[in-house]
Design a protein around this motif. Structure first.
Motif, PDB file in Angstrom:
ATOM      1  N   LEU A 102     -45.193 -20.472 -19.475  1.00  0.00           N
ATOM      2  CA  LEU A 102     -46.247 -20.941 -18.561  1.00  0.00           C
ATOM      3  C   LEU A 102     -46.676 -22.374 -18.867  1.00  0.00           C
ATOM      4  CD1 LEU A 102     -48.499 -17.733 -18.389  1.00  0.00           C
ATOM      5  CD2 LEU A 102     -47.169 -18.718 -16.509  1.00  0.00           C
ATOM      6  N   GLY A 103     -46.283 -22.878 -20.038  1.00  0.00           N
ATOM      7  CA  GLY A 103     -46.638 -24.248 -20.403  1.00  0.00           C
ATOM      8  C   GLY A 103     -47.947 -24.358 -21.162  1.00  0.00           C
ATOM      9  N   ILE A 104     -48.536 -23.231 -21.525  1.00  0.00           N
ATOM     10  CA  ILE A 104     -49.793 -23.242 -22.278  1.00  0.00           C
ATOM     11  C   ILE A 104     -49.557 -23.803 -23.682  1.00  0.00           C
ATOM     12  CG2 ILE A 104     -51.663 -21.797 -23.199  1.00  0.00           C
ATOM     13  CD1 ILE A 104     -51.099 -19.829 -20.889  1.00  0.00           C
ATOM     14  N   ALA A 105     -48.347 -23.584 -24.185  1.00  0.00           N
ATOM     15  CA  ALA A 105     -47.955 -24.104 -25.502  1.00  0.00           C
ATOM     16  C   ALA A 105     -46.636 -24.860 -25.362  1.00  0.00           C
ATOM     17  CB  ALA A 105     -47.804 -22.965 -26.502  1.00  0.00           C
ATOM     18  N   PRO A 106     -46.415 -25.905 -26.167  1.00  0.00           N
ATOM     19  CA  PRO A 106     -45.193 -26.713 -26.062  1.00  0.00           C
ATOM     20  C   PRO A 106     -43.947 -26.049 -26.660  1.00  0.00           C
ATOM     21  CG  PRO A 106     -46.547 -27.518 -27.859  1.00  0.00           C
ATOM     22  CD  PRO A 106     -47.349 -26.457 -27.166  1.00  0.00           C
ATOM     23  N   SER A 107     -44.132 -24.994 -27.450  1.00  0.00           N
ATOM     24  CA  SER A 107     -42.997 -24.319 -28.071  1.00  0.00           C
ATOM     25  C   SER A 107     -43.359 -22.860 -28.336  1.00  0.00           C
ATOM     26  CB  SER A 107     -42.628 -24.999 -29.400  1.00  0.00           C
ATOM     27  OG  SER A 107     -43.693 -24.856 -30.329  1.00  0.00           O
ATOM     28  N   ARG A 108     -42.368 -22.049 -28.643  1.00  0.00           N
ATOM     29  CA  ARG A 108     -42.650 -20.642 -28.941  1.00  0.00           C
ATOM     30  C   ARG A 108     -43.445 -20.466 -30.231  1.00  0.00           C
ATOM     31  NH1 ARG A 108     -37.502 -20.295 -26.524  1.00  0.00           N
ATOM     32  NH2 ARG A 108     -37.470 -19.008 -24.620  1.00  0.00           N
ATOM     33  N   PRO A 109     -43.136 -21.230 -31.298  1.00  0.00           N
ATOM     34  CA  PRO A 109     -43.969 -21.104 -32.509  1.00  0.00           C
ATOM     35  C   PRO A 109     -45.431 -21.453 -32.232  1.00  0.00           C
ATOM     36  CG  PRO A 109     -41.896 -22.174 -33.051  1.00  0.00           C
ATOM     37  CD  PRO A 109     -41.950 -22.070 -31.558  1.00  0.00           C
ATOM     38  N   ALA A 110     -45.654 -22.482 -31.407  1.00  0.00           N
ATOM     39  CA  ALA A 110     -47.026 -22.869 -31.059  1.00  0.00           C
ATOM     40  C   ALA A 110     -47.687 -21.776 -30.224  1.00  0.00           C
ATOM     41  CB  ALA A 110     -47.011 -24.189 -30.282  1.00  0.00           C
ATOM     42  N   ALA A 111     -46.908 -21.151 -29.339  1.00  0.00           N
ATOM     43  CA  ALA A 111     -47.430 -20.067 -28.503  1.00  0.00           C
ATOM     44  C   ALA A 111     -47.815 -18.876 -29.374  1.00  0.00           C
ATOM     45  CB  ALA A 111     -46.382 -19.651 -27.480  1.00  0.00           C
ATOM     46  N   ARG A 112     -46.981 -18.589 -30.378  1.00  0.00           N
ATOM     47  CA  ARG A 112     -47.257 -17.486 -31.290  1.00  0.00           C
ATOM     48  C   ARG A 112     -48.562 -17.718 -32.045  1.00  0.00           C
ATOM     49  NH1 ARG A 112     -42.978 -17.997 -34.013  1.00  0.00           N
ATOM     50  NH2 ARG A 112     -41.748 -16.922 -32.435  1.00  0.00           N
ATOM     51  N   GLN A 113     -48.783 -18.969 -32.413  1.00  0.00           N
ATOM     52  CA  GLN A 113     -50.006 -19.306 -33.139  1.00  0.00           C
ATOM     53  C   GLN A 113     -51.234 -19.161 -32.251  1.00  0.00           C
ATOM     54  OE1 GLN A 113     -50.549 -23.443 -34.532  1.00  0.00           O
ATOM     55  NE2 GLN A 113     -50.971 -22.588 -36.545  1.00  0.00           N
ATOM     56  N   LEU A 114     -51.133 -19.591 -30.998  1.00  0.00           N
ATOM     57  CA  LEU A 114     -52.264 -19.460 -30.069  1.00  0.00           C
ATOM     58  C   LEU A 114     -52.639 -17.987 -29.872  1.00  0.00           C
ATOM     59  CD1 LEU A 114     -51.466 -22.059 -27.245  1.00  0.00           C
ATOM     60  CD2 LEU A 114     -53.202 -22.232 -29.023  1.00  0.00           C
TER      61      LEU A 114
END
Length: 202
Positions: A102-114
């Protein structure tokens, strides 16, 4: 073994493609890492080696540990349909992956952290489990008090992510809808899932 947190370019070079997205360092050195990197290109990889490499590539791409990946494969194998395709669909249905798509995070690791830090909601409720499996119709949003978070606003403003047919984004509400499970042809990842099936079937 813990989750990999080292240089992403090194892993991309191992697989010969930028699995984490555009990478200027990979473009400069698109050969295997190590002192003998250029020589490794000439080696012939066995059938087992190719299958193992494909599984590792899928694991690193989606950021899963071995046990998590194996459990997903077993779940895919028990389901009706083509096992390899179902495996990729299960990976794409993970909450951390959808936050990234969805673009909420720039990468999957960043998405996991969010997700882990409770910045993401599903159907209005905070969910802090990255592996949470979404179902068609689920609404993924940013928690009200996290909407001004710099990491999120910068990622959304960069608009680097392609629009996907199975996702619908509402910028005013900062939430997206998981419309349906994507077909294999819609999933952009360059993964030869049949090799993974062959590996686990031995």
């Amino acid at each position: 073994m813990a989750r990999y947190t080292g240089p992403t370019t090194k892993i991309a070079r191992k697989f010969g493609e930028p699995i984490y997205g555009p990478d200027k360092y990979f473009e400069k050195k698109n050969y295997p890492p190590g002192v003998h990197g250029l020589m490794k290109k000439r080696r012939k990889v066995s059938e087992y080696g190719m299958q193992l490499l494909e599984k590792q590539k899928a694991k690193y791409t989606y950021g899963l540990l071995e046990r998590q990946f194996l459990n997903l494969f077993k779940q895919a194998a028990r389901s009706k349909g083509i096992t390899g395709e179902i495996l990729l669909q299960l990976l794409e249905s993970r909450l951390d992956n959808v936050v990234f798509r969805l673009g909420i995070a720039p990468s999957r690791p960043a998405a996991r952290q969010l997700v882990s830090h409770k910045h993401i909601t599903v159907n209005g409720k905070v969910v802090n489990i990255p592996s949470y499996r979404l179902r068609p119709g689920d609404i993924v949003g940013v928690r009200e008090r996290s909407k001004s978070l710099e990491a999120i606003t910068e990622s959304l403003q960069s608009n680097r992510h392609t629009k996907y047919s199975w996702l619908e984004w509402d910028g005013t509400k900062m939430e997206g809808k998981f419309m349906n499970v994507p077909e294999r042809s819609e999933i952009p990842e360059n993964i030869k899932e049949q090799l993974i099936v062959e590996l686990y079937s031995k």
